[in-house]
Write a protein that holds these residues in place. Structure first.
Motif, PDB file in Angstrom:
ATOM      1  N   GLY A 196       0.804  -1.211   0.000  1.00 49.06           N
ATOM      2  CA  GLY A 196       0.000   0.000   0.000  1.00 49.06           C
ATOM      3  C   GLY A 196       0.839   1.264   0.000  1.00 49.06           C
ATOM      4  N   ASN A 197       0.159   2.381  -0.030  1.00 48.59           N
ATOM      5  CA  ASN A 197       0.803   3.684  -0.010  1.00 48.59           C
ATOM      6  C   ASN A 197       1.430   3.926   1.365  1.00 48.59           C
ATOM      7  OD1 ASN A 197       1.472   6.410  -0.130  1.00 48.59           O
ATOM      8  ND2 ASN A 197      -0.335   6.936  -1.318  1.00 48.59           N
ATOM      9  N   GLN A 198       2.725   4.240   1.387  1.00 46.87           N
ATOM     10  CA  GLN A 198       3.414   4.493   2.643  1.00 46.87           C
ATOM     11  C   GLN A 198       3.553   5.980   2.943  1.00 46.87           C
ATOM     12  OE1 GLN A 198       7.007   2.280   3.352  1.00 46.87           O
ATOM     13  NE2 GLN A 198       6.279   0.475   2.278  1.00 46.87           N
ATOM     14  N   ASP A 199       2.965   6.825   2.122  1.00 52.22           N
ATOM     15  CA  ASP A 199       3.042   8.263   2.353  1.00 52.22           C
ATOM     16  C   ASP A 199       2.126   8.669   3.501  1.00 52.22           C
ATOM     17  OD1 ASP A 199       4.808   8.574   0.292  1.00 52.22           O
ATOM     18  OD2 ASP A 199       3.284   9.135  -1.182  1.00 52.22           O
ATOM     19  N   ALA A 200       2.535   9.710   4.202  1.00 51.98           N
ATOM     20  CA  ALA A 200       1.682  10.287   5.226  1.00 51.98           C
ATOM     21  C   ALA A 200       0.469  10.943   4.576  1.00 51.98           C
ATOM     22  CB  ALA A 200       2.462  11.315   6.042  1.00 51.98           C
ATOM     23  N   LEU A 239      -5.231  16.020   1.393  1.00 54.52           N
ATOM     24  CA  LEU A 239      -4.932  15.813  -0.020  1.00 54.52           C
ATOM     25  C   LEU A 239      -5.145  14.354  -0.400  1.00 54.52           C
ATOM     26  CD1 LEU A 239      -1.699  17.959  -0.482  1.00 54.52           C
ATOM     27  CD2 LEU A 239      -4.095  18.675  -0.480  1.00 54.52           C
ATOM     28  N   ASP A 240      -5.300  14.129  -1.688  1.00 58.30           N
ATOM     29  CA  ASP A 240      -5.383  12.778  -2.220  1.00 58.30           C
ATOM     30  C   ASP A 240      -4.026  12.111  -2.009  1.00 58.30           C
ATOM     31  OD1 ASP A 240      -5.671  10.457  -3.668  1.00 58.30           O
ATOM     32  OD2 ASP A 240      -6.480  11.423  -5.451  1.00 58.30           O
ATOM     33  N   GLN A 241      -3.996  10.999  -1.268  1.00 54.82           N
ATOM     34  CA  GLN A 241      -2.719  10.364  -0.949  1.00 54.82           C
ATOM     35  C   GLN A 241      -2.020   9.820  -2.186  1.00 54.82           C
ATOM     36  OE1 GLN A 241      -4.572   8.106   2.483  1.00 54.82           O
ATOM     37  NE2 GLN A 241      -2.551   8.435   3.339  1.00 54.82           N
ATOM     38  N   ARG A 242      -2.758   9.598  -3.256  1.00 53.58           N
ATOM     39  CA  ARG A 242      -2.137   9.126  -4.499  1.00 53.58           C
ATOM     40  C   ARG A 242      -1.729  10.279  -5.400  1.00 53.58           C
ATOM     41  NH1 ARG A 242      -6.525   5.223  -6.767  1.00 53.58           N
ATOM     42  NH2 ARG A 242      -5.201   5.372  -8.611  1.00 53.58           N
ATOM     43  N   PHE A 253     -11.876  11.999  -7.737  1.00 48.72           N
ATOM     44  CA  PHE A 253     -12.151  11.602  -9.115  1.00 48.72           C
ATOM     45  C   PHE A 253     -10.865  11.722  -9.924  1.00 48.72           C
ATOM     46  CE2 PHE A 253     -13.182  12.560 -13.517  1.00 48.72           C
ATOM     47  CZ  PHE A 253     -14.093  11.553 -13.825  1.00 48.72           C
ATOM     48  N   ARG A 254     -10.583  10.698 -10.749  1.00 49.99           N
ATOM     49  CA  ARG A 254      -9.397  10.705 -11.601  1.00 49.99           C
ATOM     50  C   ARG A 254      -9.762  10.101 -12.947  1.00 49.99           C
ATOM     51  NH1 ARG A 254      -8.716   7.989  -7.066  1.00 49.99           N
ATOM     52  NH2 ARG A 254      -7.567   8.906  -5.330  1.00 49.99           N
ATOM     53  N   GLN A 255      -9.278  10.696 -13.993  1.00 49.87           N
ATOM     54  CA  GLN A 255      -9.451  10.129 -15.327  1.00 49.87           C
ATOM     55  C   GLN A 255      -8.376  10.698 -16.235  1.00 49.87           C
ATOM     56  OE1 GLN A 255     -13.264  10.696 -17.347  1.00 49.87           O
ATOM     57  NE2 GLN A 255     -13.064   8.647 -18.233  1.00 49.87           N
ATOM     58  N   SER A 256      -7.894   9.841 -17.140  1.00 49.22           N
ATOM     59  CA  SER A 256      -6.856  10.277 -18.066  1.00 49.22           C
ATOM     60  C   SER A 256      -7.265   9.947 -19.496  1.00 49.22           C
ATOM     61  CB  SER A 256      -5.515   9.607 -17.744  1.00 49.22           C
ATOM     62  OG  SER A 256      -5.617   8.200 -17.886  1.00 49.22           O
ATOM     63  N   PHE A 257      -6.669  10.681 -20.418  1.00 44.56           N
ATOM     64  CA  PHE A 257      -6.948  10.542 -21.844  1.00 44.56           C
ATOM     65  C   PHE A 257      -5.597  10.468 -22.531  1.00 44.56           C
ATOM     66  CE2 PHE A 257      -7.422  12.345 -26.067  1.00 44.56           C
ATOM     67  CZ  PHE A 257      -8.587  11.758 -26.546  1.00 44.56           C
ATOM     68  N   ASP A 258      -5.324   9.327 -23.203  1.00 45.71           N
ATOM     69  CA  ASP A 258      -4.037   9.117 -23.851  1.00 45.71           C
ATOM     70  C   ASP A 258      -4.213   9.034 -25.357  1.00 45.71           C
ATOM     71  OD1 ASP A 258      -2.710   8.948 -21.392  1.00 45.71           O
ATOM     72  OD2 ASP A 258      -3.241   6.835 -21.191  1.00 45.71           O
ATOM     73  N   ARG A 259      -3.188   9.457 -26.055  1.00 49.31           N
ATOM     74  CA  ARG A 259      -3.165   9.352 -27.508  1.00 49.31           C
ATOM     75  C   ARG A 259      -1.767   8.927 -27.915  1.00 49.31           C
ATOM     76  NH1 ARG A 259      -5.209  14.194 -31.280  1.00 49.31           N
ATOM     77  NH2 ARG A 259      -7.194  13.285 -30.607  1.00 49.31           N
ATOM     78  N   GLY A 260      -1.682   7.873 -28.716  1.00 51.43           N
ATOM     79  CA  GLY A 260      -0.384   7.376 -29.139  1.00 51.43           C
ATOM     80  C   GLY A 260      -0.439   6.725 -30.499  1.00 51.43           C
ATOM     81  N   LEU A 261       0.734   6.341 -31.027  1.00 48.38           N
ATOM     82  CA  LEU A 261       0.810   5.712 -32.344  1.00 48.38           C
ATOM     83  C   LEU A 261       0.459   4.234 -32.244  1.00 48.38           C
ATOM     84  CD1 LEU A 261       4.041   7.212 -33.963  1.00 48.38           C
ATOM     85  CD2 LEU A 261       1.691   7.510 -34.740  1.00 48.38           C
ATOM     86  N   GLU A 262      -0.409   3.808 -33.121  1.00 47.16           N
ATOM     87  CA  GLU A 262      -0.755   2.396 -33.235  1.00 47.16           C
ATOM     88  C   GLU A 262      -0.879   2.074 -34.714  1.00 47.16           C
ATOM     89  OE1 GLU A 262      -4.680   0.199 -32.113  1.00 47.16           O
ATOM     90  OE2 GLU A 262      -3.418   0.256 -30.312  1.00 47.16           O
ATOM     91  N   GLY A 271      -3.427   3.907  20.021  1.00 47.93           N
ATOM     92  CA  GLY A 271      -4.393   4.231  18.988  1.00 47.93           C
ATOM     93  C   GLY A 271      -4.470   3.164  17.928  1.00 47.93           C
ATOM     94  N   GLN A 272      -5.571   3.181  17.217  1.00 43.51           N
ATOM     95  CA  GLN A 272      -5.780   2.250  16.113  1.00 43.51           C
ATOM     96  C   GLN A 272      -6.151   3.056  14.879  1.00 43.51           C
ATOM     97  OE1 GLN A 272      -9.283  -0.652  15.602  1.00 43.51           O
ATOM     98  NE2 GLN A 272      -7.669  -1.931  16.518  1.00 43.51           N
ATOM     99  N   THR A 273      -5.441   2.812  13.794  1.00 41.75           N
ATOM    100  CA  THR A 273      -5.661   3.536  12.543  1.00 41.75           C
ATOM    101  C   THR A 273      -5.768   2.545  11.389  1.00 41.75           C
ATOM    102  OG1 THR A 273      -3.260   3.810  12.335  1.00 41.75           O
ATOM    103  CG2 THR A 273      -4.499   5.641  13.294  1.00 41.75           C
ATOM    104  N   GLY A 274      -6.080   3.064  10.196  1.00 41.36           N
ATOM    105  CA  GLY A 274      -6.306   2.184   9.055  1.00 41.36           C
ATOM    106  C   GLY A 274      -5.569   2.616   7.807  1.00 41.36           C
ATOM    107  N   GLN A 275      -5.688   1.780   6.790  1.00 36.46           N
ATOM    108  CA  GLN A 275      -5.105   2.026   5.473  1.00 36.46           C
ATOM    109  C   GLN A 275      -6.083   1.519   4.429  1.00 36.46           C
ATOM    110  OE1 GLN A 275      -3.467   3.161   2.793  1.00 36.46           O
ATOM    111  NE2 GLN A 275      -1.389   2.461   3.240  1.00 36.46           N
ATOM    112  N   GLN A 276      -6.504   2.399   3.532  1.00 36.63           N
ATOM    113  CA  GLN A 276      -7.471   2.021   2.507  1.00 36.63           C
ATOM    114  C   GLN A 276      -7.045   2.421   1.108  1.00 36.63           C
ATOM    115  OE1 GLN A 276      -9.801   4.523   0.793  1.00 36.63           O
ATOM    116  NE2 GLN A 276      -8.132   5.915   1.372  1.00 36.63           N
ATOM    117  N   ASP A 277      -5.838   2.958   0.963  1.00 33.61           N
ATOM    118  CA  ASP A 277      -5.435   3.522  -0.316  1.00 33.61           C
ATOM    119  C   ASP A 277      -4.880   2.433  -1.220  1.00 33.61           C
ATOM    120  OD1 ASP A 277      -5.141   5.574  -2.141  1.00 33.61           O
ATOM    121  OD2 ASP A 277      -3.051   5.870  -1.605  1.00 33.61           O
ATOM    122  N   ILE A 278      -5.709   1.873  -2.044  1.00 29.56           N
ATOM    123  CA  ILE A 278      -5.311   0.875  -3.029  1.00 29.56           C
ATOM    124  C   ILE A 278      -5.681   1.407  -4.404  1.00 29.56           C
ATOM    125  CG2 ILE A 278      -5.353  -1.183  -1.592  1.00 29.56           C
ATOM    126  CD1 ILE A 278      -8.230  -1.560  -2.204  1.00 29.56           C
TER     127      ILE A 278
END
Length: 961
Positions: A173-177, A186-189, A510-519, A604-611
């Motif tokens: 998982g993400n190890q960033d604070a 902020l978005d951790q990713r 929300f995240r979305q990307s648009f790619d264009r390349g040679l095929e 304390g007890q904390t969690g991690q959900q960033d996948i």
């Protein structure tokens, strides 16, 4: 003038001088205890005429004119000013200034007095930040805080450092604070810290233990970093400040390879054909690097009115990197406005940061190519083919199994990323009619839009007559809406101050990307599926300060995440802590040595959900079935099938913390010690693991880790007078982490990490129960009597007379056992001097540059149509290896280091209308290490074509109008 008249006049003036210039003696004591205050400052205001009290608090001050103002001061006490009216004795009682203990510091969703902090946290203020041409906020705090490891950025322009708060609790998982900027998580990713102008940051607070971070619940296992930007004061004059910095930088170190002459000699010594060598002596590394330059401009305007404060800033950073064609440009604008309304019952705070970044990407493949390219060959071939650069060719064109010309790689690529960031937040505080009750609402948006392209010249070795074009753009959006009630009340009957917080938060991403390349020679559009998830939080906290002696605090957070199935979507997290403020007991108050003592503890007890997968709880790898595809126009979209759901739950971290805060000699010496013990279970791991473990390509909860450590810090106020001050601060952290379970596996290695170049099955690190996650998995090298490694000879660790994978052992690790920081700040009148030193010990690097290239098989490749030779790191002369021995422990090398990060000298020129500060700063000035590679500071412990870091000299000017 007559001499007799002069003499007579002198005799008349002397008695007047004797009356007007007197000697004062006295004693300075503590107003509350009556004890003497040693080393207190006594100064005639507006002059350099001063003295200090002795050990018994006594002082003598000479030549004091009648009517002069005398300043009595000492750190931690309220300064007094007394008008001299002829007293021969002047005793003063200084009252303790509680400002340091009463200073307000940030905590999760709120603030608290410093003396009431019950957890492990640390605040670094702007005046304590590292100096220099700072691009990223992380660089401000490198070496400043115990338990916080800041791995310096590479030399690539725009790169920010890697920040770790205590050992990472997760594996895949993400190890960033979690970064929270002016109340907006902020978005951790996509934290995008570089979009924040470091000049706009007022303070950075690090919440380290779970009792402090539990209120953030499901994303707080790796600590929380609270960033506060600067704001203007109310009722303050117009202030305009312009700062400019200009830096010249060069690469700190190159990979040690053979020169052209040394290479020719080596080839001859090996009995190879020297006729295919050239006549040049080309230093390919020197050819691809240049002196880098950086200019940073900051303009700040602020003004405070009775009910309004406004601060606006404009920043511009332009960097030309040391690797040719690399660069970074950022323009930023911030506006912070605070408005009080309704007789100060309502306070509105608007904060904003806008930034546009342009990252010019150089082809980093040139870094590795410059290490191995034949140094006897020229840079240019003498003809126009392939851009005029020398390239290895065969009968059909470019030799595919040879490296490209390093400079040709750089100059044939045009690649750029444009990044646009807008971070806006509106905060409203309203004092409700009930005394002590306040409501705080927060609405924020963090919007990011990026656009990138990559164009390769067809007429180059890299293009090989085929142009390449790639375009990408996308958006990332983070919306926040939260609100909370804070209630403070003095419970006089039980002598207790109560502080309650209750609130909720909704955040969507929300995240979305648009790619264009040679095929097939045509430009084709590729639209990614949208990645959207949301987090809902209900939180509360209660704190009780009992008799100004015992503080008890508890927090609770109930979190829901769309990343998990409905059955496992919600989880509860909590933290409890306490502190005993022995500082406020009579024993400490009457002590002449011990001035501060607080004991802290918490759980304390904390969690991690960033996948990465927003629908990870739904398997697309259903055994025995194939996923369905639906056609939309000419495009086929693979559907997600509901069968075979994975019963994912949160990663959960339990953490215990105990600490003590100390102060001596009226807090001239302060320090703290913290110890922590942390267990993480239900690790979110991405396959594969062994039989009975994860499905290949799926995510499951499959393991646990344990980490522990001790953090210590100390600050010494060596000098504190009217004209001179000197502070020294230091911290050291000892820590370790180990895997305690992996899908029920035994202590055999079960999962490969840490990809390397060369070899078959290119993993040099492997996770295993009982080991640090960064442990290397290698053969034990056998050495001769002179200490030289024997070619291809390894220890038969299992005694079966066969050397195979079963003989590889776990050996050393990349994580350091300890890391430390040392800072000093000195000022004398208008001069100031500061420096930061960092270091680490007990960690190792795998030198993949040498393991991949320093052998005969790589130097004299056989898989090319025409013969060619490749250069080698000089370490080959020590080994003479015939083949790549990529799994030899010979390449696992000690990576302890000490670095002088920066030294800054400044001088202030006061003026009637403009004050000017001039400074000169050196960065990355010195590295002490035994490591053979370019730089011992490698984040993951695998040194593979590291972009060299830079050494720089920065000149700065600041104008205060």
């Amino acid at each position: 003038m007559n001499q007799k008249f002069k003499t007579a006049l002198l005799f008349l003036i002397l008695p007047l001088l004797a009356v007007a210039q007197s000697v004062i003696t006295g004693t300075i004591k503590d107003a509350s205890t009556g004890l003497p205050v040693p080393s207190a400052s006594v100064l005639v205001k507006g002059t350099s005429n001063g003295t200090a009290t002795d050990f018994d608090g006594n002082y003598t001050l000479n030549n004091v004119p009648d009517g002069a103002v005398i300043i009595f001061s000492y750190i931690g006490y309220t300064t007094q000013e007394v008008v001299y009216t002829g007293q021969s004795t002047l005793d003063v009682a200084l009252a303790e200034n509680p400002s340091e203990l009463d200073a307000i510091v940030l905590i999760g969703y709120g603030s608290i007095k410093q003396e009431n902090v019950t957890s492990a946290q640390e605040t670094i203020k702007s005046e304590e930040f590292n100096k220099g041409a700072i691009t990223s906020p992380g660089q401000l705090i490198a070496g400043k805080a115990a338990g916080v490891q800041v791995t310096a950025a590479s030399g690539r322009p725009g790169d920010g450092p890697v920040i770790r708060v205590r050992p990472g609790s997760t594996l895949d998982g993400n190890q960033d604070a979690l970064y929270v900027v002016d109340g907006v998580p902020l978005d951790q990713r996509n934290a995008s810290l570089n979009s924040i102008n470091p000049n706009d940051i007022e303070s950075i607070t690090i919440l380290k233990d779970a009792s402090a971070t539990a209120i953030y619940g499901n994303r707080a296992s790796n600590g929380v970093v609270l960033i506060t930007t600067k704001k203007a004061n109310f009722s303050s004059d117009l202030k305009v400040r312009y700062d400019v910095q200009f830096a010249v930088e060069k690469v700190d170190n190159y990979t040690d390879v053979l020169t052209g002459d040394e290479f020719r000699q080596m080839v001859a010594d090996q009995g190879r054909d020297t006729s295919i060598l050239g006549d040049a002596n080309t230093d390919w590394q020197d050819a691809i690097y240049q002196n880098g330059t950086r200019a940073i401009h900051n303009l700040t305007i602020e003004k405070g009115y009775d009910n309004t404060s406004i601060r606006a800033s404009l920043g511009y950073n332009n960097e030309h990197g040391t690797l040719q064609r690399s660069g970074y440009e950022r323009a930023s604008l911030s506006l912070n406005v605070i408005q009080k309304l309704l007789d100060n019952k309502l306070k509105l705070t608007f904060t904003s940061q806008l930034a546009q970044e342009e990252i010019r990407n150089a082809d980093t493949g040139a870094v590795g190519a410059a290490v191995v390219f034949d140094p006897t060959q020229p840079i240019f071939s003498g003809n126009d083919l392939y851009g005029g650069y020398f390239e290895y060719t065969n009968s059909t064109g470019i030799e595919p199994n040879a490296p490209r010309n390093p400079l040709g790689l750089l100059n044939s690529l045009d690649s750029q990323l444009d990044n646009y960031q807008a971070r806006l937040n509106m905060n409203a505080e309203y004092k409700l009619p009930v005394k002590g009750l306040k409501f705080t609402g927060n609405a924020g948006i963090d919007y990011n839009e990026f656009d990138s392209y990559s164009l390769r010249d067809a007429n180059s070795g890299a293009g090989d007559r085929v142009a390449s074009k790639n375009f990408s753009r996308g958006i990332r959006r983070n919306n926040l809406l939260d609100g909370r009630f804070d209630y403070k009340k003095d419970l006089e009957k039980i002598n207790t101050q109560m502080d309650l917080t209750l609130g909720s938060s909704v955040q969507t991403f929300f995240r979305q990307s648009f790619d264009r390349g040679l095929e097939n020679g045509l430009l084709v559009d590729f639209l990614s599926s949208p990645d959207e998830n949301s987090i809902v939080t209900f939180f509360g906290r209660a704190s009780f300060d009992i008799n100004d002696l015992l503080v008890l605090s508890g927090s609770y957070s109930s979190n829901g995440s769309s990343r998990f199935s409905e059955d496992n979507r919600w989880a509860n997290f909590y933290g409890v802590s306490g502190a005993l403020k022995l500082t406020n007991t009579d024993f400490i108050k009457n002590s002449t040595v011990l001035s501060q003592l607080k004991i802290r503890g918490g759980f304390g007890q904390t969690g991690q959900q960033d996948i990465n997968d927003p629908f990870a709880f739904i398997s697309t790898f259903t055994p025995g079935q194939q996923t369905a595809a639906v056609q939309f126009g000419n495009q086929f979209v693979t559907t997600i099938r509901p069968e075979g759901s994975i019963d994912l739950v949160w990663e959960t971290t339990d953490q215990w913390n105990a600490g003590i805060d100390l102060g001596f000699f009226n807090d001239r010496v302060t320090g703290s010690v913290d110890g922590f013990y942390r267990e993480t279970s239900d690790l979110l791991l991405f396959g594969p693991l062994p039989a009975g473990g994860l499905e290949n390509g799926s995510i499951q909860n499959a393991g646990s880790t344990l980490s522990r450590g001790i953090e210590t810090s100390i600050n010494v106020k060596v000098l504190e007078t009217e004209n001179m001050s000197w502070n020294i601060g230091g911290n050291i952290t000892f820590q370790e982490i180990e895997i305690t379970d992996l899908a029920g596996a035994n202590d055999d290695p079960v999962s490969s990490v840490g990809g390397i170049s060369g070899g078959v099955g290119n993993f040099i690190q492997e996770w295993a129960v009982g080991s640090d996650p960064t442990t290397f998995h290698v053969y034990r090298q056998v050495y001769d009597q002179d200490g030289a490694p024997l070619d291809g000879v390894f220890v038969d660790t299992n005694g079966d007379n066969v050397i195979n994978d079963a003989d590889r052992v776990r050996y050393k690790k990349a994580n350091h056992d300890a890391y430390f920081g040392l800072t000093t700040n000195f000022s004398y009148k208008r001069f100031d001097l500061s420096a930061t030193l960092r270091g680490a010990a007990g960690g190792y690097n795998y030198n993949n540059v040498s393991s991949n290239s320093a052998n005969l098989a790589t130097i004299f490749p056989t898989n090319t149509q025409n013969p060619l030779y490749l250069n080698t790191p000089s370490d080959f002369l020590n080994t003479g290896f015939s083949d790549q021995e990529v799994f030899s422990d010979y390449y696992v090398q000690k990576a302890d280091f000490i670095k002088l990060d920066n030294v800054s000298l400044g001088y202030n020129f006061p003026g009637d209308k403009v004050d000017i500060r001039a400074s000169i700063t050196g960065t990355n000035l010195l590295t002490i290490t035994d490591y053979d590679g370019v730089d011992p500071e490698v984040f993951n412990g695998i040194d593979n074509n590291l972009f060299p870091r830079n050494r720089g000299i920065i000149l700065g000017l600041g104008f205060n109008f």
